[in-house]
Write a protein that holds these residues in place. Sequence first.
Motif, short mmCIF file in Angstrom:
data_model
loop_
_atom_site.label_atom_id
_atom_site.label_comp_id
_atom_site.label_asym_id
_atom_site.label_seq_id
_atom_site.Cartn_x
_atom_site.Cartn_y
_atom_site.Cartn_z
N LEU A 12 0.83 -1.20 0.00
CA LEU A 12 0.00 0.00 0.00
C LEU A 12 0.87 1.25 0.00
O LEU A 12 0.60 2.22 -0.72
CB LEU A 12 -0.92 -0.01 1.22
N THR A 13 1.92 1.25 0.78
CA THR A 13 2.84 2.39 0.83
C THR A 13 3.49 2.62 -0.53
O THR A 13 3.56 3.75 -1.01
CB THR A 13 3.92 2.16 1.90
N GLN A 14 3.93 1.54 -1.17
CA GLN A 14 4.54 1.66 -2.50
C GLN A 14 3.54 2.19 -3.51
O GLN A 14 3.88 3.01 -4.37
CB GLN A 14 5.08 0.30 -2.96
N TYR A 15 2.28 1.74 -3.43
CA TYR A 15 1.24 2.21 -4.34
C TYR A 15 1.03 3.71 -4.21
O TYR A 15 1.00 4.43 -5.20
CB TYR A 15 -0.07 1.45 -4.07
N PHE A 16 0.93 4.20 -2.97
CA PHE A 16 0.72 5.63 -2.77
C PHE A 16 1.94 6.45 -3.19
O PHE A 16 1.81 7.55 -3.71
CB PHE A 16 0.34 5.94 -1.32
N GLU A 17 3.13 5.94 -3.01
CA GLU A 17 4.34 6.63 -3.47
C GLU A 17 4.36 6.69 -4.99
O GLU A 17 4.75 7.70 -5.58
CB GLU A 17 5.58 5.93 -2.93
N LYS A 18 3.94 5.62 -5.65
CA LYS A 18 3.88 5.60 -7.12
C LYS A 18 2.87 6.63 -7.63
O LYS A 18 3.16 7.39 -8.56
CB LYS A 18 3.51 4.21 -7.63
N ILE A 19 1.70 6.68 -7.00
CA ILE A 19 0.68 7.65 -7.41
C ILE A 19 1.22 9.07 -7.23
O ILE A 19 1.05 9.92 -8.10
CB ILE A 19 -0.61 7.46 -6.59
N GLY A 20 1.88 9.34 -6.12
CA GLY A 20 2.46 10.65 -5.87
C GLY A 20 3.46 11.02 -6.95
O GLY A 20 3.49 12.15 -7.43
N GLY A 21 4.29 10.07 -7.36
CA GLY A 21 5.26 10.32 -8.42
C GLY A 21 4.58 10.59 -9.75
O GLY A 21 5.01 11.46 -10.51
N ASP A 22 3.50 9.85 -10.04
CA ASP A 22 2.76 10.06 -11.28
C ASP A 22 2.12 11.43 -11.31
O ASP A 22 2.12 12.11 -12.34
CB ASP A 22 1.69 8.98 -11.46
N VAL A 23 1.57 11.87 -10.19
CA VAL A 23 0.95 13.19 -10.11
C VAL A 23 2.01 14.27 -10.31
O VAL A 23 1.77 15.26 -11.00
CB VAL A 23 0.19 13.37 -8.78
N LYS A 24 3.18 14.09 -9.73
CA LYS A 24 4.28 15.07 -9.91
C LYS A 24 4.66 15.20 -11.39
O LYS A 24 5.01 16.27 -11.85
CB LYS A 24 5.51 14.65 -9.11
N LYS A 25 4.59 14.08 -12.13
CA LYS A 25 4.95 14.11 -13.55
C LYS A 25 3.93 14.86 -14.38
O LYS A 25 4.29 15.51 -15.36
CB LYS A 25 5.09 12.68 -14.09
N VAL A 26 2.64 14.76 -14.04
CA VAL A 26 1.61 15.42 -14.84
C VAL A 26 1.32 16.84 -14.37
O VAL A 26 0.60 17.57 -15.05
CB VAL A 26 0.30 14.61 -14.89
N GLU A 27 1.87 17.24 -13.25
CA GLU A 27 1.62 18.58 -12.73
C GLU A 27 2.00 19.68 -13.73
O GLU A 27 1.20 20.59 -13.97
CB GLU A 27 2.33 18.79 -11.40
N PRO A 28 3.19 19.63 -14.36
CA PRO A 28 3.52 20.67 -15.35
C PRO A 28 2.55 20.69 -16.53
O PRO A 28 2.20 21.76 -17.03
CB PRO A 28 4.93 20.30 -15.81
N VAL A 29 2.09 19.53 -16.95
CA VAL A 29 1.14 19.45 -18.06
C VAL A 29 -0.17 20.12 -17.65
O VAL A 29 -0.76 20.89 -18.42
CB VAL A 29 0.90 17.97 -18.46
N ALA A 30 -0.63 19.85 -16.44
CA ALA A 30 -1.87 20.43 -15.95
C ALA A 30 -1.76 21.95 -15.83
O ALA A 30 -2.67 22.69 -16.22
CB ALA A 30 -2.24 19.82 -14.60
N LEU A 31 -0.64 22.43 -15.31
CA LEU A 31 -0.45 23.87 -15.16
C LEU A 31 -0.44 24.58 -16.51
O LEU A 31 -1.07 25.62 -16.68
CB LEU A 31 0.84 24.16 -14.39
N LYS A 32 0.27 24.01 -17.48
CA LYS A 32 0.33 24.60 -18.82
C LYS A 32 -1.05 24.60 -19.47
O LYS A 32 -1.45 25.57 -20.10
CB LYS A 32 1.32 23.86 -19.71
N ALA A 33 -1.80 23.50 -19.32
CA ALA A 33 -3.14 23.41 -19.92
C ALA A 33 -4.08 24.44 -19.31
O ALA A 33 -4.84 25.11 -20.03
CB ALA A 33 -3.69 22.00 -19.74
N GLY A 34 -4.04 24.58 -18.00
CA GLY A 34 -4.86 25.59 -17.34
C GLY A 34 -4.46 27.00 -17.75
O GLY A 34 -5.32 27.86 -17.97
N GLY A 35 -3.17 27.23 -17.89
CA GLY A 35 -2.68 28.53 -18.33
C GLY A 35 -3.14 28.86 -19.74
O GLY A 35 -3.45 30.02 -20.04
#
Length: 127
Positions: A12-35
């Motif tokens: 479970l800990t590994q799963y949540f760490e993976k999700i956190g890493g995936d969200v960090k990767k898409v954060e720049p894409v989300a910010l640019k799209a919103g901008g």
Amino acid sequence: MADMSFDGIDDLTQYFEKIGGDVKKVEPVALKAGGEIIAERQRSHVNRSDKKQPHMQDNITVSNVRESKDGVRFVAVGPNKKVAYRGSFLEWGTSKMPPQPFIEKGGKEGEGPAVELMERILTAPIK
């Protein structure tokens, strides 16, 4: 006293760490799209002149993702350096011209749709 044990807590800990890493990767894409949504709304509030000079509509841009001193990531949306000085005249007016706000108006109009799009992008890795 109750004695409890959990199986699979490491998974479970590994799963949540993976999700956190995936969200960090898409954060720049989300910010640019919103901008981009906000930039499009700003462009819609600026008239195109017939002068042979850089047009405000063509020079409203979304910056690359930046990070503040507090660690908050963001993008800047608005006129680039070519026309920024003219943008301030339009936004706030002059002694001879009333304000024609396009930056604030575009930001307010685009805020809802931009946040919705960024939310969809950021939650996609979680689903």
